[in-house]
Motif scaffolding. Structure first.
Motif, PDB file in Angstrom:
ATOM      1  N   ALA A 250       0.831  -1.205   0.000  1.00  0.00           N
ATOM      2  CA  ALA A 250       0.000   0.000   0.000  1.00  0.00           C
ATOM      3  C   ALA A 250       0.866   1.256   0.000  1.00  0.00           C
ATOM      4  CB  ALA A 250      -0.925  -0.011   1.216  1.00  0.00           C
ATOM      5  N   LEU A 251       1.960   1.215   0.757  1.00  0.00           N
ATOM      6  CA  LEU A 251       2.867   2.356   0.799  1.00  0.00           C
ATOM      7  C   LEU A 251       3.519   2.581  -0.558  1.00  0.00           C
ATOM      8  CD1 LEU A 251       4.341   4.548   2.388  1.00  0.00           C
ATOM      9  CD2 LEU A 251       6.029   2.835   3.073  1.00  0.00           C
ATOM     10  N   ALA A 252       3.891   1.513  -1.248  1.00  0.00           N
ATOM     11  CA  ALA A 252       4.515   1.646  -2.568  1.00  0.00           C
ATOM     12  C   ALA A 252       3.552   2.282  -3.568  1.00  0.00           C
ATOM     13  CB  ALA A 252       4.979   0.286  -3.068  1.00  0.00           C
ATOM     14  N   VAL A 253       2.292   1.864  -3.548  1.00  0.00           N
ATOM     15  CA  VAL A 253       1.290   2.439  -4.457  1.00  0.00           C
ATOM     16  C   VAL A 253       1.087   3.919  -4.150  1.00  0.00           C
ATOM     17  CG1 VAL A 253      -1.137   2.386  -5.127  1.00  0.00           C
ATOM     18  CG2 VAL A 253       0.131   0.242  -4.846  1.00  0.00           C
ATOM     19  N   LEU A 254       0.957   4.236  -2.859  1.00  0.00           N
ATOM     20  CA  LEU A 254       0.786   5.641  -2.471  1.00  0.00           C
ATOM     21  C   LEU A 254       1.997   6.469  -2.867  1.00  0.00           C
ATOM     22  CD1 LEU A 254      -0.742   7.892  -1.011  1.00  0.00           C
ATOM     23  CD2 LEU A 254       0.277   7.082   1.139  1.00  0.00           C
ATOM     24  N   ALA A 255       3.182   5.926  -2.679  1.00  0.00           N
ATOM     25  CA  ALA A 255       4.407   6.648  -3.018  1.00  0.00           C
ATOM     26  C   ALA A 255       4.487   6.921  -4.509  1.00  0.00           C
ATOM     27  CB  ALA A 255       5.624   5.860  -2.549  1.00  0.00           C
TER      28      ALA A 255
END
Length: 529
Positions: free
Chosen positions: A102-107
């Motif tokens: 989820a953090l990678a997508v948001l980033a």
């Protein structure tokens, strides 16, 4: 007279020009992909920096671990049960992987937006840093320093974002200005490499190498009191009588193993007692130690589940320790606390009624494994683990059930949770094809503090048949059983039930684990031919 025809050359009509401008050819990565990569690189640097800082503060203060722990606390009980049932011991890994994804997508999305609006990138980093710091500070064992890793990570991520998204327009499109800032593609690769190095260093420094070394250096003394050793049945596919440490089930809320070195260890006994105490790890080893074989089980164990294990535990008598502390009138609950702040509430009467309740330091002849509570944990036979088996034990507080609700009780699990009569078929496995004729059916059954007096098996809801039971050494261990089935061809259903030593027959009513343990007969369906 004939006149020759004059030939006129026809004019070529030029093809109409396309009204749209030619599409620019982008050298290297497209701007959007480059911006998304820059966002991921910034997030990677932020996380790696935070991990490195957490190694100096506390591993649990790392933002992903802290947020993951907050998620574990906040999700509804059905979600927790689903995760344990579906992923078993890998539930924590799945949660951390999900947070990372989820953090990678948001980033990536933030990088794309920040290419045109840089302030959005700074705002997202600030929000994530604040969320990580807030999650870390809410952990029971947190200090103000726990906010530092998340804030440091966000600050480093902002610096990298400013360096990767330069202030001039991107002019890679054949001289035409592409809206937004240019991405330093080489810088993206450098940032990702640096994040990998920093993350690896943080993981290593905050890892368990020193704990493993400290555990290996522990020399457990010989017990003053040794209980009898049980023996198991020799049936292929049957669960071993003693569960190897590596195979022992693990269910707890710790995403990061608490770091407690033996030389730093302190056990406080306080609260409503006449004589508060504080013991070191060596103080515990110097006492008369007791070694007993005890089965423990998780309340989340489904019918037929494997969240139970039998081990030979070495430790200090909890009853003797409480007697020295001197519980005051009304102190009907023993509140045990883990190094990470997790709590369990155990009835004081159960801890002092003569059963082998232990402050354990050893498991199956060696110091406790890290994931099973090293250096010290609690074991109280007859109760589900969430009210009796605190790992990484650091505090014992005498309190009352009226004054304090432990971790899972606040989430509406039962305050007092005696283990229910349970039986399981280990072999043959469900949906397996077995040859017609004599077939070994075997498994385990348990009913701590009452023992197992009888195990019965039936086929296709026919009459119950008595199984042969393994020798028993006491009421606090599970009991293996075996029955020889004359299998007839066809699709068959096997069921098992147990009878406890007090005469109570295991109920066939199916009940989910929440709020005080599952019930029902375990069954397997298979083919005989």
């Amino acid at each position: 007279m004939f006149h020759a025809r004059s030939r006129k050359k026809s004019k070529k009509i030029p093809a109409p020009t396309h009204p749209r401008a030619p599409r620019p050819r982008i050298k290297g990565m497209r701007p959007t992909i480059a911006a998304a990569s820059a966002g991921i690189a910034c997030a990677a640097v932020a996380v790696a920096t935070a991990q490195l800082a957490a190694a100096a503060v506390a591993p649990g203060s790392a933002p992903i671990a802290a947020i993951g722990a907050a998620v574990v606390d906040a999700v509804p009980e059905p979600v927790k049960e689903f995760a344990i049932r579906t992923f078993g011991a890998n539930d924590k890994l799945v949660l951390l992987a999900g947070i990372g994804a989820a953090l990678a997508v948001l980033a990536a999305a933030t990088g794309v937006v920040a290419r045109r609006r840089l302030w959005v990138g700074y705002a997202v980093l600030a929000l994530l840093g604040g969320a990580g710091a807030a999650a870390a500070l809410t952990r029971p064992a947190a200090s103000p320093w726990w906010a530092l890793p998340s804030l440091a990570g966000a600050a480093c991520g902002a610096v990298v974002l400013a360096l990767l998204l330069r202030g001039r327009p991107d002019r890679e499109a054949e001289g035409r200005a592409v809206p937004g800032r240019a991405v330093d593609r080489r810088g993206v690769l450098i940032a990702l490499a640096g994040a990998g190095i920093a993350g690896a260093a943080g993981w290593r420094l905050g890892g368990t190498g020193d704990l493993e070394a400290a555990r290996s250096a522990v020399d457990l003394p010989e017990p003053a009191s040794v209980g009898p050793a049980g023996t198991g049945l020799d049936v292929d596919g049957l669960t071993p009588y003693l569960t190897p440490n590596a195979d022992f089930y693990r269910v707890d809320t710790a995403l990061v193993l608490p770091r407690v070195l033996p030389e730093d260890y302190r056990l406080r006994v306080f609260g409503r007692v006449a004589n508060p105490m504080e013991l070191t790890f060596q103080d515990l080893l110097d006492r008369d130690l007791v070694e007993r074989e005890i089965t423990i089980s998780c309340v989340s164990n489904e019918v037929g589940g494997t969240l139970a294990g039998n081990a030979r535990w070495l430790g200090v008598s909890l009853a003797e320790l409480l007697a020295e502390a001197g519980p005051e009138p009304g102190a009907d609950q023993v509140v045990s606390r883990s190094a990470d702040g997790w709590t369990a509430g155990t009835p004081t009467a159960v801890c002092t009624d003569g059963r082998d309740a232990l402050i354990a330091v050893g498991m199956n002849g060696e110091p406790l494994p890290l994931e099973h509570g090293f250096p010290v944990r609690m074991i109280v036979p007859g109760l589900y683990g969430y009210v009796s088996a605190t790992k990484w034990l650091t505090e014992i507080e005498l309190s009352s059930f009226a004054d304090f609700d432990a971790y899972w009780v606040r989430r509406d699990w039962a305050a007092e949770a005696p283990i229910k009569t349970f039986s399981r078929i280990d072999t043959p496995k469900p949906l397996k094809t077995v040859p017609a004729g004599p077939t070994a059916v075997a498994g385990v059954a348990w009913a701590q503090q009452r023992g197992i007096a009888r195990v019965e098996v039936r086929v296709d809801e026919g009459p119950w048949n008595d199984a042969d039971l393994a020798p028993v050494i006491g009421n606090d261990t599970w009991r293996q059983w075996q029955w020889t089935w004359e299998a007839e061809p066809g699709r068959r259903k096997l069921e098992v039930r147990a009878t406890a030593g007090d005469g109570e027959v295991q109920t066939g009513e199916r009940v989910t684990p929440f709020p005080d343990g599952a019930t029902g007969w375990h069954s397997v369906v298979l083919n005989a031919e």
